[in-house]
Motif scaffolding. Structure first.
Motif, mmCIF file in Angstrom:
data_model
loop_
_atom_site.group_PDB
_atom_site.id
_atom_site.type_symbol
_atom_site.label_atom_id
_atom_site.label_comp_id
_atom_site.label_asym_id
_atom_site.label_seq_id
_atom_site.Cartn_x
_atom_site.Cartn_y
_atom_site.Cartn_z
ATOM 1 N N MET A 1 45.945 45.156 37.720
ATOM 2 C CA MET A 1 46.565 43.848 37.825
ATOM 3 C C MET A 1 46.964 43.336 36.440
ATOM 4 O O MET A 1 48.046 42.788 36.273
ATOM 5 N N ALA A 20 49.278 35.931 36.906
ATOM 6 C CA ALA A 20 48.032 36.398 37.514
ATOM 7 C C ALA A 20 47.687 35.576 38.755
ATOM 8 O O ALA A 20 47.284 36.127 39.786
ATOM 9 N N TYR A 21 47.850 34.270 38.668
ATOM 10 C CA TYR A 21 47.585 33.419 39.833
ATOM 11 C C TYR A 21 48.552 33.734 40.968
ATOM 12 O O TYR A 21 48.163 33.774 42.138
ATOM 13 N N LEU A 23 50.001 36.608 41.566
ATOM 14 C CA LEU A 23 49.616 37.892 42.156
ATOM 15 C C LEU A 23 48.363 37.762 43.019
ATOM 16 O O LEU A 23 48.285 38.338 44.103
ATOM 17 N N ALA A 24 47.385 37.028 42.540
ATOM 18 C CA ALA A 24 46.111 36.929 43.258
ATOM 19 C C ALA A 24 46.164 35.958 44.432
ATOM 20 O O ALA A 24 45.627 36.250 45.504
ATOM 21 N N PHE A 25 46.803 34.809 44.226
ATOM 22 C CA PHE A 25 46.714 33.731 45.216
ATOM 23 C C PHE A 25 48.058 33.284 45.792
ATOM 24 O O PHE A 25 48.106 32.368 46.610
ATOM 25 N N CYS A 80 41.497 38.808 35.069
ATOM 26 C CA CYS A 80 42.018 39.295 36.351
ATOM 27 C C CYS A 80 40.885 39.722 37.277
ATOM 28 O O CYS A 80 40.940 39.463 38.484
ATOM 29 N N HIS A 81 39.853 40.349 36.723
ATOM 30 C CA HIS A 81 38.685 40.697 37.541
ATOM 31 C C HIS A 81 38.057 39.434 38.123
ATOM 32 O O HIS A 81 37.636 39.417 39.287
ATOM 33 N N LEU A 83 39.570 36.608 38.836
ATOM 34 C CA LEU A 83 40.410 36.085 39.914
ATOM 35 C C LEU A 83 40.206 36.873 41.206
ATOM 36 O O LEU A 83 40.120 36.296 42.290
ATOM 37 N N ILE A 84 40.137 38.185 41.081
ATOM 38 C CA ILE A 84 39.987 39.028 42.268
ATOM 39 C C ILE A 84 38.640 38.788 42.950
ATOM 40 O O ILE A 84 38.510 38.957 44.159
ATOM 41 N N ASN A 85 37.656 38.352 42.190
ATOM 42 C CA ASN A 85 36.340 38.069 42.763
ATOM 43 C C ASN A 85 36.184 36.625 43.225
ATOM 44 O O ASN A 85 35.116 36.251 43.715
ATOM 45 N N PHE A 89 40.476 34.517 46.818
ATOM 46 C CA PHE A 89 41.061 35.843 47.008
ATOM 47 C C PHE A 89 40.357 36.589 48.139
ATOM 48 O O PHE A 89 40.982 37.222 48.970
#
Length: 93
Positions: A1, A20-21, A23-25, A80-81, A83-85, A89
């Protein structure tokens, strides 16, 4: 990511956070989130810089451009890790 974020946003932190936001949300960060993220990066850069100075291996995105700052890139990977956690997400509405 993080590699995708760097490719799309370059080295500008505000653009990276926005990418990043998205992509994640699938949304942009709100003002409170932007302030929190800036604090995170301010603190985390110091931590990553100490780790790098101590010779520890850093988690870096694949295909990192030669001109990229390794401390900034490793901080972005950790962000990024995070955000994914995030619950947002993992448990979409």
């Amino acid at each position: 990511m993080a590699g995708r974020v760097i490719k799309s946003a370059g080295g500008d932190l505000d653009k990276q956070v926005d990418a990043a936001y998205r992509l994640a949300f699938s949304r942009r960060p709100d003002n409170r989130e932007q302030q929190t993220v800036k604090k995170f990066f301010d603190r985390h850069r110091e931590i990553v810089a100490r780790r790098a100075a101590a010779g520890e291996a850093l988690a870096l995105p694949p295909e990192l451009p030669d001109r990229a700052d390794r401390v900034e890139a490793a901080s972005l990977v950790d962000f990024c890790h995070m955000l994914i956690n995030a619950n947002e997400f993992v448990y979409p509405n």
